[in-house]
Scaffold this motif. Structure first.
Motif, PDB file in Angstrom:
ATOM      1  N   LEU A  24      -5.768 -15.297  53.811  1.00  0.00           N
ATOM      2  CA  LEU A  24      -7.199 -14.461  52.917  1.00  0.00           C
ATOM      3  C   LEU A  24      -7.506 -12.742  53.205  1.00  0.00           C
ATOM      4  CD1 LEU A  24      -9.759 -16.933  54.677  1.00  0.00           C
ATOM      5  CD2 LEU A  24      -9.095 -16.952  52.301  1.00  0.00           C
ATOM      6  N   ASN A  25      -6.469 -12.637  54.390  1.00  0.00           N
ATOM      7  CA  ASN A  25      -6.481 -11.502  54.466  1.00  0.00           C
ATOM      8  C   ASN A  25      -6.044 -10.166  53.216  1.00  0.00           C
ATOM      9  OD1 ASN A  25      -7.325 -11.146  57.121  1.00  0.00           O
ATOM     10  ND2 ASN A  25      -5.574 -11.621  58.230  1.00  0.00           N
ATOM     11  N   ARG A  26      -5.072 -11.351  52.401  1.00  0.00           N
ATOM     12  CA  ARG A  26      -4.204 -10.219  51.605  1.00  0.00           C
ATOM     13  C   ARG A  26      -4.895 -10.692  50.102  1.00  0.00           C
ATOM     14  NH1 ARG A  26       0.096 -13.928  53.766  1.00  0.00           N
ATOM     15  NH2 ARG A  26      -0.427 -15.304  51.587  1.00  0.00           N
ATOM     16  N   GLU A  27      -5.658 -11.916  50.305  1.00  0.00           N
ATOM     17  CA  GLU A  27      -6.552 -11.808  48.770  1.00  0.00           C
ATOM     18  C   GLU A  27      -7.411 -10.971  48.795  1.00  0.00           C
ATOM     19  OE1 GLU A  27      -6.299 -13.776  45.958  1.00  0.00           O
ATOM     20  OE2 GLU A  27      -4.429 -14.072  46.332  1.00  0.00           O
ATOM     21  N   LEU A  28      -8.286 -10.692  49.903  1.00  0.00           N
ATOM     22  CA  LEU A  28      -9.559  -9.758  50.361  1.00  0.00           C
ATOM     23  C   LEU A  28      -9.611  -8.185  51.242  1.00  0.00           C
ATOM     24  CD1 LEU A  28     -11.710 -13.377  51.816  1.00  0.00           C
ATOM     25  CD2 LEU A  28     -11.575 -12.063  48.791  1.00  0.00           C
ATOM     26  N   THR A  29      -8.695  -7.776  50.055  1.00  0.00           N
ATOM     27  CA  THR A  29      -8.509  -6.310  51.060  1.00  0.00           C
ATOM     28  C   THR A  29      -9.848  -5.794  50.032  1.00  0.00           C
ATOM     29  OG1 THR A  29      -5.505  -6.856  51.426  1.00  0.00           O
ATOM     30  CG2 THR A  29      -6.354  -5.028  51.244  1.00  0.00           C
ATOM     31  N   LEU A  30      -9.525  -5.328  49.170  1.00  0.00           N
ATOM     32  CA  LEU A  30     -10.481  -4.934  48.178  1.00  0.00           C
ATOM     33  C   LEU A  30     -12.197  -5.091  48.394  1.00  0.00           C
ATOM     34  CD1 LEU A  30      -8.590  -4.974  44.779  1.00  0.00           C
ATOM     35  CD2 LEU A  30      -8.408  -3.364  46.524  1.00  0.00           C
ATOM     36  N   ALA A  31     -12.014  -6.273  49.235  1.00  0.00           N
ATOM     37  CA  ALA A  31     -13.742  -6.938  49.662  1.00  0.00           C
ATOM     38  C   ALA A  31     -14.042  -6.085  50.496  1.00  0.00           C
ATOM     39  CB  ALA A  31     -13.803  -8.293  49.405  1.00  0.00           C
ATOM     40  N   GLY A  32     -12.891  -5.526  51.521  1.00  0.00           N
ATOM     41  CA  GLY A  32     -13.780  -5.072  53.239  1.00  0.00           C
ATOM     42  C   GLY A  32     -13.888  -6.298  54.019  1.00  0.00           C
ATOM     43  N   GLN A  33     -12.386  -7.251  53.601  1.00  0.00           N
ATOM     44  CA  GLN A  33     -12.980  -8.239  54.951  1.00  0.00           C
ATOM     45  C   GLN A  33     -12.656  -7.739  56.223  1.00  0.00           C
ATOM     46  OE1 GLN A  33      -9.616  -9.969  55.893  1.00  0.00           O
ATOM     47  NE2 GLN A  33     -11.048 -10.923  57.928  1.00  0.00           N
ATOM     48  N   GLY A  34     -13.664  -8.418  56.709  1.00  0.00           N
ATOM     49  CA  GLY A  34     -13.787  -7.796  57.852  1.00  0.00           C
ATOM     50  C   GLY A  34     -13.321  -9.091  59.616  1.00  0.00           C
ATOM     51  N   ALA A  35     -13.561 -10.304  59.346  1.00  0.00           N
ATOM     52  CA  ALA A  35     -13.564 -11.125  59.582  1.00  0.00           C
ATOM     53  C   ALA A  35     -12.925 -12.508  59.154  1.00  0.00           C
ATOM     54  CB  ALA A  35     -14.045 -11.238  61.211  1.00  0.00           C
ATOM     55  N   ILE A  36     -12.665 -13.168  59.829  1.00  0.00           N
ATOM     56  CA  ILE A  36     -12.322 -15.146  59.481  1.00  0.00           C
ATOM     57  C   ILE A  36     -12.439 -15.519  60.821  1.00  0.00           C
ATOM     58  CG2 ILE A  36     -10.938 -16.976  58.697  1.00  0.00           C
ATOM     59  CD1 ILE A  36      -9.847 -14.668  56.485  1.00  0.00           C
ATOM     60  N   GLU A  37     -13.635 -16.742  60.238  1.00  0.00           N
ATOM     61  CA  GLU A  37     -13.999 -17.820  61.672  1.00  0.00           C
ATOM     62  C   GLU A  37     -14.070 -19.738  60.506  1.00  0.00           C
ATOM     63  OE1 GLU A  37     -17.872 -17.472  62.771  1.00  0.00           O
ATOM     64  OE2 GLU A  37     -17.593 -15.551  63.568  1.00  0.00           O
ATOM     65  N   ILE A  38     -13.033 -20.471  61.216  1.00  0.00           N
ATOM     66  CA  ILE A  38     -12.445 -21.413  61.314  1.00  0.00           C
ATOM     67  C   ILE A  38     -13.230 -22.702  62.429  1.00  0.00           C
ATOM     68  CG2 ILE A  38     -10.793 -23.152  60.254  1.00  0.00           C
ATOM     69  CD1 ILE A  38      -9.048 -20.696  59.185  1.00  0.00           C
TER      70      ILE A  38
END
Length: 267
Positions: A24-38
């Motif tokens: 997800l960090n690779r795919e959403l780099t341009l989207a300004g991804q800040g955190a991921i919860e699973i």
């Protein structure tokens, strides 16, 4: 054997979550991804993505979000993943978002020192307690070095560093080599162990105590024309002085009576 199987299950699950985060960090780099919860639920896996640009995460007509869902289910083995996209409350206090912006500025050709100081001012404008930015690599020559930009206070160890400090590490490959960025942000609501809060009005306000301590004073009238004092009331001090005089007079009278009685007995 049961303990070994349980440990293996935990390791396998955490390894899967790490791989999902990297993807997800690779795919959403341009989207300004800040955190991921699973989260694991009875209905399957629930994935919450916090980002700045929600439109780039979802994609045109939901194309990007459907692609990510299929990849998580077939490649990484998540059971019926349900993706939820949320907006970040304050992107300037998110270390990963700020590190991504610094990386993008370095890729565009901005000088690293100018970009670092600008990012420090931007973070501190969000009322952060402190921040620290490290840029490592071949910045201006063939010799690798480290540039550090600091402002405010950032905890280095202990519970404050684990709870109140958000940090992120990102890398970018340029012509001269790999440049690494390490960002640390101390949150505004950080409470340090040596902080003490004074509780007001526990024993009353100082004004009330000063009013209680004052005693009424007898008024004295002065005639300005004659310069004499009129109507001075007797004080307790005068009465206290008069008491020992009366006692002394009674003692003298008793002694004289005793002497007279002694003379009469002798006669």
């Amino acid at each position: 054997m049961i303990i070994i199987a349980a440990q293996k299950a935990f390791i396998t699950r955490n390894l899967k979550y790490v791989q999902v985060n990297e993807y997800l960090n690779r795919e959403l780099t341009l989207a300004g991804q800040g955190a991921i919860e699973i989260h694991k639920t009875p209905m399957g896996h629930r994935v919450i993505i916090h980002a700045v640009r929600l439109g780039m995460v979802i994609g045109r007509r939901g194309r990007n979000i459907r692609k990510i869902t299929e990849t998580l289910e077939h490649k990484y083995g998540l059971e019926t993943p349900q993706l939820e996209v949320r907006d970040l409350d304050e992107p300037r206090l998110n270390a990963r978002v700020m590190a991504g912006r610094l990386i993008s500025q370095i890729q565009k050709g901005f000088h690293f020192r100018r970009a670092g100081y600008a990012l420090v001012r931007r973070i501190m404008s969000a009322n952060a307690r402190g921040c620290e930015i490290q840029i490592k690599g071949k910045l201006t020559s063939q010799r690798a070095r480290t540039e550090v930009f600091r402002e405010g206070f950032v905890a280095k160890c202990g519970e404050p560093a684990e709870v109140y400090v958000d940090e992120a590490v990102l890398e970018v490959t340029l012509k001269q080599g790999v440049i690494g960025v390490h960002v640390k942000i101390m949150q505004p609501d950080a409470v340090l162990p040596d902080y003490a809060e004074l509780i007001p009005d526990v024993f009353g306000s100082p004004e009330e105590e000063s009013e209680d301590a004052l005693e009424p004073v007898d008024e004295v009238k002065v005639d300005e024309t004659k310069g004499e004092v009129d109507d001075v009331e007797p004080t307790e001090e005068k009465d206290a002085v008069a008491v020992p005089e009366t006692v002394a007079e009674e003692n003298i009278a008793d002694e004289s009576l005793l002497k007279k009685e002694d003379l009469e007995e002798e006669e």
